[in-house]
Design an enzyme around this catalytic site. Structure first.
Site, PDB file in Angstrom:
ATOM      1  N   TYR A 159      -4.619   0.356  16.367  1.00 47.08           N
ATOM      2  CA  TYR A 159      -3.715  -0.359  15.433  1.00 47.08           C
ATOM      3  C   TYR A 159      -2.965  -1.239  15.795  1.00 47.08           C
ATOM      4  O   TYR A 159      -2.974  -2.518  15.375  1.00 47.08           O
ATOM      5  CB  TYR A 159      -3.018   0.844  14.453  1.00 47.08           C
ATOM      6  CG  TYR A 159      -2.084   0.200  13.417  1.00 47.08           C
ATOM      7  CD1 TYR A 159      -2.371  -0.280  12.197  1.00 47.08           C
ATOM      8  CD2 TYR A 159      -0.662   0.043  13.698  1.00 47.08           C
ATOM      9  CE1 TYR A 159      -1.523  -0.990  11.202  1.00 47.08           C
ATOM     10  CE2 TYR A 159       0.142  -0.579  12.655  1.00 47.08           C
ATOM     11  CZ  TYR A 159      -0.464  -1.092  11.633  1.00 47.08           C
ATOM     12  OH  TYR A 159       0.345  -1.518  10.674  1.00 47.08           O
ATOM     13  N   LYS A 163      -3.072  -5.586  15.247  1.00 53.78           N
ATOM     14  CA  LYS A 163      -2.058  -6.404  14.742  1.00 53.78           C
ATOM     15  C   LYS A 163      -1.676  -7.238  15.699  1.00 53.78           C
ATOM     16  O   LYS A 163      -1.326  -8.569  15.475  1.00 53.78           O
ATOM     17  CB  LYS A 163      -0.733  -5.512  14.174  1.00 53.78           C
ATOM     18  CG  LYS A 163      -0.988  -4.437  13.080  1.00 53.78           C
ATOM     19  CD  LYS A 163      -1.439  -5.276  12.093  1.00 53.78           C
ATOM     20  CE  LYS A 163      -1.404  -4.573  10.638  1.00 53.78           C
ATOM     21  NZ  LYS A 163      -1.530  -5.270   9.466  1.00 53.78           N
TER      22      LYS A 163
HETATM   23  N1  LIG Z   1       4.554   0.545   6.128  1.00 53.09           N
HETATM   24  C1  LIG Z   1       4.702   0.285   7.354  1.00 53.09           C
HETATM   25  O1  LIG Z   1       5.683   0.752   7.792  1.00 53.09           O
HETATM   26  C2  LIG Z   1       4.318  -1.024   7.668  1.00 53.09           C
HETATM   27  C3  LIG Z   1       4.894  -1.360   8.948  1.00 53.09           C
HETATM   28  C4  LIG Z   1       4.211  -2.568   9.591  1.00 53.09           C
HETATM   29  C5  LIG Z   1       3.420  -3.350   9.016  1.00 53.09           C
HETATM   30  N2  LIG Z   1       2.643  -2.574   7.811  1.00 53.09           N
HETATM   31  C6  LIG Z   1       1.511  -3.472   7.135  1.00 53.09           C
HETATM   32  O2  LIG Z   1       1.713  -3.798   5.818  1.00 53.09           O
HETATM   33  C7  LIG Z   1       0.522  -3.830   5.047  1.00 53.09           C
HETATM   34  C8  LIG Z   1       0.716  -2.932   3.869  1.00 53.09           C
HETATM   35  O3  LIG Z   1       1.242  -1.673   4.346  1.00 53.09           O
HETATM   36  P1  LIG Z   1       1.627  -0.545   3.268  1.00 53.09           P
HETATM   37  O4  LIG Z   1       2.563   0.448   3.828  1.00 53.09           O
HETATM   38  O5  LIG Z   1       1.722  -0.970   1.999  1.00 53.09           O
HETATM   39  O6  LIG Z   1       0.016   0.575   3.151  1.00 53.09           O
HETATM   40  P2  LIG Z   1      -0.667   1.002   1.841  1.00 53.09           P
HETATM   41  O7  LIG Z   1      -1.700   1.872   2.538  1.00 53.09           O
HETATM   42  O8  LIG Z   1       0.345   1.617   1.055  1.00 53.09           O
HETATM   43  O9  LIG Z   1      -1.328  -0.252   1.127  1.00 53.09           O
HETATM   44  C9  LIG Z   1      -2.347  -1.000   1.885  1.00 53.09           C
HETATM   45  C10 LIG Z   1      -3.287  -1.342   0.442  1.00 53.09           C
HETATM   46  O10 LIG Z   1      -4.707  -1.804   1.130  1.00 53.09           O
HETATM   47  C11 LIG Z   1      -5.487  -1.452   0.537  1.00 53.09           C
HETATM   48  N3  LIG Z   1      -6.816  -1.604   1.340  1.00 53.09           N
HETATM   49  C12 LIG Z   1      -6.948  -0.609   2.477  1.00 53.09           C
HETATM   50  N4  LIG Z   1      -8.162  -1.234   3.247  1.00 53.09           N
HETATM   51  C13 LIG Z   1      -8.601  -2.434   2.499  1.00 53.09           C
HETATM   52  C14 LIG Z   1      -9.856  -3.046   2.591  1.00 53.09           C
HETATM   53  N5  LIG Z   1     -10.768  -2.692   3.355  1.00 53.09           N
HETATM   54  N6  LIG Z   1     -10.144  -3.983   1.338  1.00 53.09           N
HETATM   55  C15 LIG Z   1      -9.112  -4.144   0.424  1.00 53.09           C
HETATM   56  N7  LIG Z   1      -8.031  -3.439   0.463  1.00 53.09           N
HETATM   57  C16 LIG Z   1      -7.795  -2.358   1.477  1.00 53.09           C
HETATM   58  C17 LIG Z   1      -5.206  -0.088   0.119  1.00 53.09           C
HETATM   59  O11 LIG Z   1      -6.143   0.466  -1.014  1.00 53.09           O
HETATM   60  C18 LIG Z   1      -3.641  -0.226  -0.133  1.00 53.09           C
HETATM   61  O12 LIG Z   1      -3.684  -0.637  -1.667  1.00 53.09           O
HETATM   62  C19 LIG Z   1      -0.601  -3.179   6.203  1.00 53.09           C
HETATM   63  O13 LIG Z   1      -1.008  -4.784   6.613  1.00 53.09           O
HETATM   64  C20 LIG Z   1       0.253  -2.680   7.106  1.00 53.09           C
HETATM   65  O14 LIG Z   1      -0.525  -2.564   8.299  1.00 53.09           O
HETATM   66  C21 LIG Z   1       3.309  -1.672   7.413  1.00 53.09           C
END
Ligand SMILES: NC(=O)c1ccc[n+]([C@@H]2O[C@H](COP(=O)([O-])OP(=O)(O)OC[C@H]3O[C@@H](n4cnc5c(N)ncnc54)[C@H](O)[C@@H]3O)[C@@H](O)[C@H]2O)c1
Length: 252
Positions: A159, A163
């Site tokens: 991961y 990123k």
């Molecule tokens: N939550 C955190 O702590 C955090 C921290 C840093 C970065 N991020 C990044 O923020 C973004 C959102 O995170 P989140 O916590 O809302 O996650 P989440 O899992 O709640 O949401 C991710 C969404 O992406 C969709 N998805 C996954 N794979 C897919 C694909 N192949 N094609 C289309 N849609 C797809 C899922 O269905 C989901 O709706 C991500 O890029 C994650 O890496 C999150």
């Protein structure tokens, strides 16, 4: 967030918009007057309803960002419905399935899938919107990375690597797309409470809180203002930049 018109008449695609951070971006863009393409591999009825409640028009598109044909179809659907593409938020990621694992024990199949979604997916979505943006001579792409790409994090090497690739890709894309009037930037969120993260160990969650200058939980809405800024003309001379939004933990 109060409603304004930073994105009035614009069309913004948000990938991974069914839940969490992507849903917050979609609703935030709608509140600023954007038409929003709610793109996700899962049903996104809740987001569509929230976008409409915020006063925006929504188009739900099922997409797997790792699948180029479905990504191309997403961009075509956006242009067919709204006539243009002004913004793309590359938020979808293979993330909630990721479990703490020593790097020597990572599953090679999971390594390939996470790169297909988090890296190839971002590339494919950028490729798909570029013809419309090039023709318009304008566009803004916001990629969602993570502070782990800046600071490192044990136990999530695949991961972290994806990123990190998003950070570097953003710089390369910014240089390549700039001559066409397209800006590309990246947001690196800290640990955000979403359905994907809420069950992580409580001690782990609290370690982030303690390390922050602003010592409270980070919510999806904490990222929205930065995304709206980068999508809007307010950031008209900003490209290739990484903005860390984590309450002042990593000072980059
Ligand atoms: N939550 C955190 O702590 C955090 C921290 C840093 C970065 N991020 C990044 O923020 C973004 C959102 O995170 P989140 O916590 O809302 O996650 P989440 O899992 O709640 O949401 C991710 C969404 O992406 C969709 N998805 C996954 N794979 C897919 C694909 N192949 N094609 C289309 N849609 C797809 C899922 O269905 C989901 O709706 C991500 O890029 C994650 O890496 C999150």
């Amino acid at each position: 967030m109060p409603s304004h018109d930073l994105l009035a008449g614009r069309t913004v695609i948000v990938t991974g918009a069914a839940t969490g951070i992507g849903q917050a971006f979609a609703v935030g863009a709608a509140a600023q007057g954007a038409n929003v393409v709610v793109a996700d591999m899962n049903a996104a009825d809740e987001t569509v309803a929230a976008v409409e409640a915020a006063g925006g028009k929504a188009l739900a598109v099922r997409v797997d960002v790792a699948d180029n044909a479905s990504v191309q179809a997403m961009a075509r659907a956006a242009v067919d419905r709204f006539g243009r593409i002004d913004g793309l938020v590359n938020n979808a990621a293979y993330f909630r399935e990721v479990k703490l694992t020593p790097f020597e024990e990572l599953d090679p199949a999971q390594w390939d899938r996470i790169f297909a979604v988090n890296v190839k997916g971002v590339w494919q979505c950028c490729k798909a919107v570029m013809p419309a943006m090039r023709e318009q001579k304008s566009g803004a792409i916001v990629n969602i990375a993570s502070v782990v790409a800046v600071a490192g994090q044990p136990g999530y090497l695949h991961y972290v690597a994806t990123k990190g690739a998003v950070l570097s890709m953003t710089k390369g894309l910014a240089k390549e797309c700039g001559p066409h009037g397209v800006r590309v930037n990246v947001i690196a969120p800290g640990f955000v409470i979403t359905d994907a993260t809420k069950n992580r160990p409580i001690e782990w969650q609290q370690s982030f809180l303690k390390a922050r200058a602003i010592s409270r939980e980070q919510k999806p809405d904490d990222l929205v203002g930065t995304a709206l800024y980068l999508l809007s003309d307010l950031a008209g001379f900003v490209s290739g930049q990484t903005i860390v939004v984590d309450g002042g933990h990593i000072m980059y």
